[in-house]
Motif scaffolding. Structure first.
Motif, PDB file in Angstrom:
ATOM      1  N   PHE A  47     -13.343 -34.762 -12.387  1.00  9.38           N
ATOM      2  CA  PHE A  47     -13.515 -33.795 -13.480  1.00  9.38           C
ATOM      3  C   PHE A  47     -14.943 -33.298 -13.597  1.00  9.38           C
ATOM      4  O   PHE A  47     -15.895 -34.064 -13.422  1.00  9.38           O
ATOM      5  CB  PHE A  47     -13.174 -34.452 -14.824  1.00  9.38           C
ATOM      6  N   THR A  48     -15.078 -32.034 -13.976  1.00  6.99           N
ATOM      7  CA  THR A  48     -16.361 -31.497 -14.434  1.00  6.99           C
ATOM      8  C   THR A  48     -16.629 -32.102 -15.814  1.00  6.99           C
ATOM      9  O   THR A  48     -15.714 -32.164 -16.642  1.00  6.99           O
ATOM     10  CB  THR A  48     -16.261 -29.968 -14.569  1.00  6.99           C
ATOM     11  N   VAL A  49     -17.865 -32.543 -16.041  1.00  9.97           N
ATOM     12  CA  VAL A  49     -18.214 -33.085 -17.363  1.00  9.97           C
ATOM     13  C   VAL A  49     -18.634 -31.903 -18.254  1.00  9.97           C
ATOM     14  O   VAL A  49     -19.627 -31.235 -17.968  1.00  9.97           O
ATOM     15  CB  VAL A  49     -19.350 -34.126 -17.257  1.00  9.97           C
ATOM     16  N   PRO A  50     -17.876 -31.608 -19.312  1.00 12.86           N
ATOM     17  CA  PRO A  50     -18.130 -30.388 -20.108  1.00 12.86           C
ATOM     18  C   PRO A  50     -19.299 -30.536 -21.081  1.00 12.86           C
ATOM     19  O   PRO A  50     -19.575 -31.625 -21.570  1.00 12.86           O
ATOM     20  CB  PRO A  50     -16.824 -30.216 -20.887  1.00 12.86           C
ATOM     21  N   GLU A  51     -19.942 -29.405 -21.352  1.00 12.95           N
ATOM     22  CA  GLU A  51     -21.021 -29.359 -22.354  1.00 12.95           C
ATOM     23  C   GLU A  51     -20.496 -28.618 -23.579  1.00 12.95           C
ATOM     24  O   GLU A  51     -19.848 -27.575 -23.442  1.00 12.95           O
ATOM     25  CB  GLU A  51     -22.197 -28.512 -21.840  1.00 12.95           C
ATOM     26  N   PRO A  52     -20.831 -29.091 -24.774  1.00 17.26           N
ATOM     27  CA  PRO A  52     -20.491 -28.284 -25.955  1.00 17.26           C
ATOM     28  C   PRO A  52     -21.395 -27.057 -25.998  1.00 17.26           C
ATOM     29  O   PRO A  52     -22.561 -27.134 -25.611  1.00 17.26           O
ATOM     30  CB  PRO A  52     -20.800 -29.218 -27.126  1.00 17.26           C
ATOM     31  N   HIS A  53     -20.853 -25.929 -26.406  1.00 13.88           N
ATOM     32  CA  HIS A  53     -21.660 -24.716 -26.607  1.00 13.88           C
ATOM     33  C   HIS A  53     -21.643 -24.476 -28.110  1.00 13.88           C
ATOM     34  O   HIS A  53     -20.695 -23.900 -28.651  1.00 13.88           O
ATOM     35  CB  HIS A  53     -21.031 -23.554 -25.829  1.00 13.88           C
ATOM     36  N   ILE A  54     -22.661 -25.005 -28.786  1.00 13.66           N
ATOM     37  CA  ILE A  54     -22.717 -24.922 -30.251  1.00 13.66           C
ATOM     38  C   ILE A  54     -23.961 -24.131 -30.629  1.00 13.66           C
ATOM     39  O   ILE A  54     -25.074 -24.545 -30.307  1.00 13.66           O
ATOM     40  CB  ILE A  54     -22.760 -26.344 -30.873  1.00 13.66           C
ATOM     41  N   VAL A  55     -23.753 -22.971 -31.241  1.00 13.98           N
ATOM     42  CA  VAL A  55     -24.899 -22.129 -31.595  1.00 13.98           C
ATOM     43  C   VAL A  55     -25.399 -22.562 -32.977  1.00 13.98           C
ATOM     44  O   VAL A  55     -24.700 -22.459 -33.979  1.00 13.98           O
ATOM     45  CB  VAL A  55     -24.495 -20.638 -31.580  1.00 13.98           C
ATOM     46  N   LYS A  56     -26.631 -23.057 -32.965  1.00 14.30           N
ATOM     47  CA  LYS A  56     -27.171 -23.764 -34.121  1.00 14.30           C
ATOM     48  C   LYS A  56     -27.078 -22.956 -35.435  1.00 14.30           C
ATOM     49  O   LYS A  56     -26.627 -23.473 -36.457  1.00 14.30           O
ATOM     50  CB  LYS A  56     -28.623 -24.139 -33.823  1.00 14.30           C
ATOM     51  N   ASP A  57     -27.506 -21.695 -35.374  1.00 10.27           N
ATOM     52  CA  ASP A  57     -27.599 -20.909 -36.620  1.00 10.27           C
ATOM     53  C   ASP A  57     -26.284 -20.824 -37.382  1.00 10.27           C
ATOM     54  O   ASP A  57     -26.274 -20.746 -38.605  1.00 10.27           O
ATOM     55  CB  ASP A  57     -28.063 -19.481 -36.308  1.00 10.27           C
ATOM     56  N   THR A  58     -25.180 -20.773 -36.640  1.00  8.99           N
ATOM     57  CA  THR A  58     -23.878 -20.571 -37.301  1.00  8.99           C
ATOM     58  C   THR A  58     -22.907 -21.722 -37.023  1.00  8.99           C
ATOM     59  O   THR A  58     -21.702 -21.570 -37.184  1.00  8.99           O
ATOM     60  CB  THR A  58     -23.239 -19.252 -36.805  1.00  8.99           C
ATOM     61  N   ALA A  59     -23.436 -22.872 -36.610  1.00 10.05           N
ATOM     62  CA  ALA A  59     -22.580 -23.997 -36.207  1.00 10.05           C
ATOM     63  C   ALA A  59     -21.785 -24.564 -37.370  1.00 10.05           C
ATOM     64  O   ALA A  59     -20.743 -25.189 -37.180  1.00 10.05           O
ATOM     65  CB  ALA A  59     -23.423 -25.098 -35.582  1.00 10.05           C
ATOM     66  N   LYS A  60     -22.304 -24.360 -38.581  1.00 13.54           N
ATOM     67  CA  LYS A  60     -21.591 -24.860 -39.752  1.00 13.54           C
ATOM     68  C   LYS A  60     -21.764 -23.866 -40.897  1.00 13.54           C
ATOM     69  O   LYS A  60     -22.849 -23.733 -41.447  1.00 13.54           O
ATOM     70  CB  LYS A  60     -22.137 -26.239 -40.133  1.00 13.54           C
ATOM     71  N   ILE A  61     -20.684 -23.178 -41.200  1.00 12.85           N
ATOM     72  CA  ILE A  61     -20.673 -22.258 -42.342  1.00 12.85           C
ATOM     73  C   ILE A  61     -20.127 -23.066 -43.523  1.00 12.85           C
ATOM     74  O   ILE A  61     -19.171 -23.828 -43.368  1.00 12.85           O
ATOM     75  CB  ILE A  61     -19.770 -21.036 -42.036  1.00 12.85           C
ATOM     76  N   TYR A  62     -20.753 -22.896 -44.670  1.00 13.40           N
ATOM     77  CA  TYR A  62     -20.419 -23.754 -45.812  1.00 13.40           C
ATOM     78  C   TYR A  62     -19.475 -23.089 -46.800  1.00 13.40           C
ATOM     79  O   TYR A  62     -19.378 -21.848 -46.863  1.00 13.40           O
ATOM     80  CB  TYR A  62     -21.722 -24.182 -46.510  1.00 13.40           C
ATOM     81  N   ASP A  63     -18.810 -23.929 -47.555  1.00 10.29           N
ATOM     82  CA  ASP A  63     -17.902 -23.521 -48.625  1.00 10.29           C
ATOM     83  C   ASP A  63     -18.703 -22.743 -49.693  1.00 10.29           C
ATOM     84  O   ASP A  63     -19.764 -23.203 -50.119  1.00 10.29           O
ATOM     85  CB  ASP A  63     -17.294 -24.802 -49.207  1.00 10.29           C
ATOM     86  N   LEU A  64     -18.182 -21.612 -50.133  1.00  9.65           N
ATOM     87  CA  LEU A  64     -18.944 -20.787 -51.085  1.00  9.65           C
ATOM     88  C   LEU A  64     -19.050 -21.435 -52.460  1.00  9.65           C
ATOM     89  O   LEU A  64     -19.982 -21.161 -53.209  1.00  9.65           O
ATOM     90  CB  LEU A  64     -18.290 -19.408 -51.240  1.00  9.65           C
ATOM     91  N   GLN A  65     -18.085 -22.282 -52.782  1.00  8.45           N
ATOM     92  CA  GLN A  65     -18.107 -22.939 -54.094  1.00  8.45           C
ATOM     93  C   GLN A  65     -18.777 -24.305 -54.036  1.00  8.45           C
ATOM     94  O   GLN A  65     -19.141 -24.864 -55.061  1.00  8.45           O
ATOM     95  CB  GLN A  65     -16.678 -23.097 -54.629  1.00  8.45           C
TER      96      GLN A  65
END
Ligand code: TYM
Length: 331
Positions: A171-189
């Protein structure tokens, strides 16, 4: 270089976190990579689903992906259950995974706790192993996801490495592609929690297919803080920072540009503008979704074509795996 990712058809609509955290990257990566994107219906049934609703949501999910810019000529766009190799490889990988290792997956623990562990399905427990199979069966190099998938990606990497050690490079060992600025959008409330379909208040969640007026209202009533200054400070000003992130991602203006533009202005001005850029984005998106759903026969054909392309790659990996572990070939 290959890219693979998936999204669950477990809601009537994708939400803004899905789009900004992951789906935007799916579209961008088509430019540079060989891309495989799927609607993960096998994952969806780890919790109870109504068959009619699941079928409908699977199509609406595919239509949303097309409307966001997944191009079926460039990407293999398909439904997970159409490619049986995912489930087949998953079994093999389950046999390489420790019970304790699977028990440490935090998403499982959270979801199981919500349902009561006695009632949680075994499928919910093995969910991350199926996800590893999804990724490894395509020999994917990169996997565009939001921050909440990091631990699952780590498991996929561990399983790939373990299998390679035990049976030789497979198997190819996969890398996560996580873009830091938008990696976690938060609940508005509740800007301490991630935006999620299981949010405690529906006002915290922006659904891409809901009435844009409703979305605008949710933005205008987003929780901020008692201060006045519009500054990007995720610790001290979580709500305002989340709104700046959303504005920046949708408008293309950088955070420092926005901070400068809002100097001397109030939270109300920021909210009004975020609502506006959001409405401008979702309105034509919703029209495109409707037009894809107007021709179900064509949509189903696109998905069949995607599955055929995906299967060619998946079958190759699976037969290599079966050979490596000592299964007798079919003659
Ligand atoms: P799912 O369906 O929950 O979410 C789809 C994608 O949206 C991202 N996401 C977010 N990103 C930023 N902020 C948020 N608030 C937010 N909420 C969701 C998720 O990180 C995800 O990328 N297990 C996966 C589906 C899956 C998969 C795979 C992904 C199945 N097989 C193989 C990658 C590779 C999931 O439940 O995503």
């Amino acid at each position: 270089m290959r890219v693979l990712s998936g999204i669950q058809p477990t809601a009537d609509s994708f939400h803004l976190g899905n789009y900004l955290g992951a789906l935007r990257q799916w579209v961008l990566l088509q430019e540079t990579h060989e891309t495989y994107y799927m609607v993960v219906d096998l994952h969806a049934i780890t919790v109870e689903q109504d068959p009619k609703v699941l079928r409908q949501r699977t199509r609406v999910s595919a239509a949303q992906l097309l409307a966001l810019g997944v191009d079926p000529d460039r990407s293999a766009l398909f439904v997970q259950s159409h490619v049986p190799e995912h489930a087949q490889l998953s079994w093999v990988l389950e046999c390489q995974t420790g019970f304790g290792e699977a028990s440490r997956m935090t998403q499982f623990k959270d979801k199981a706790a919500r349902q009561g562990t006695e009632h949680a399905s075994v499928g919910l427990f093995t969910y991350p192993i199926l996800q590893a199979a999804d990724i490894l069966v395509y020999q994917a190099n990169e996997v565009p996801v939001g921050e909440d998938q990091r631990q699952h990606l780590e498991l996929s990497r561990n399983l790939a490495q373990r299998f390679n050690r035990r049976y030789g490079k497979t198997f190819t060992v996969p890398e996560p592609h996580i873009v830091k600025d938008t990696a976690k959008i938060y609940d508005l409330q509740d800007p301490a929690a991630k935006m999620s379909k299981s949010a405690s208040s529906p006002n915290g969640l922006i659904e891409l297919l809901e009435d844009p007026k409703r979305s605008a209202k949710k933005i205008r009533s987003a929780v901020t803080d008692t201060g006045r200054e519009i500054a990007f400070d995720p610790e001290g000003k979580a709500g305002v920072s989340n709104l700046l992130t959303i504005h920046s991602a949708l408008s293309g203006q950088s955070i420092p540009e926005l901070e400068a533009a809002y100097e001397g202005k109030g939270y109300g001005d920021l909210k009004k503008d975020v609502a506006e850029v959001l409405v401008e984005f979702v309105t034509p998106f919703q029209d495109r979704v409707r037009s894809y759903l107007d021709d179900i026969a064509e949509l189903d054909k696109v998905l069949a074509r995607g599955a055929e392309r995906a299967r060619a790659v998946a079958a190759e990996t699976l037969s290599l795996v079966y050979d490596r572990i000592g299964f007798l070939p079919v003659v």
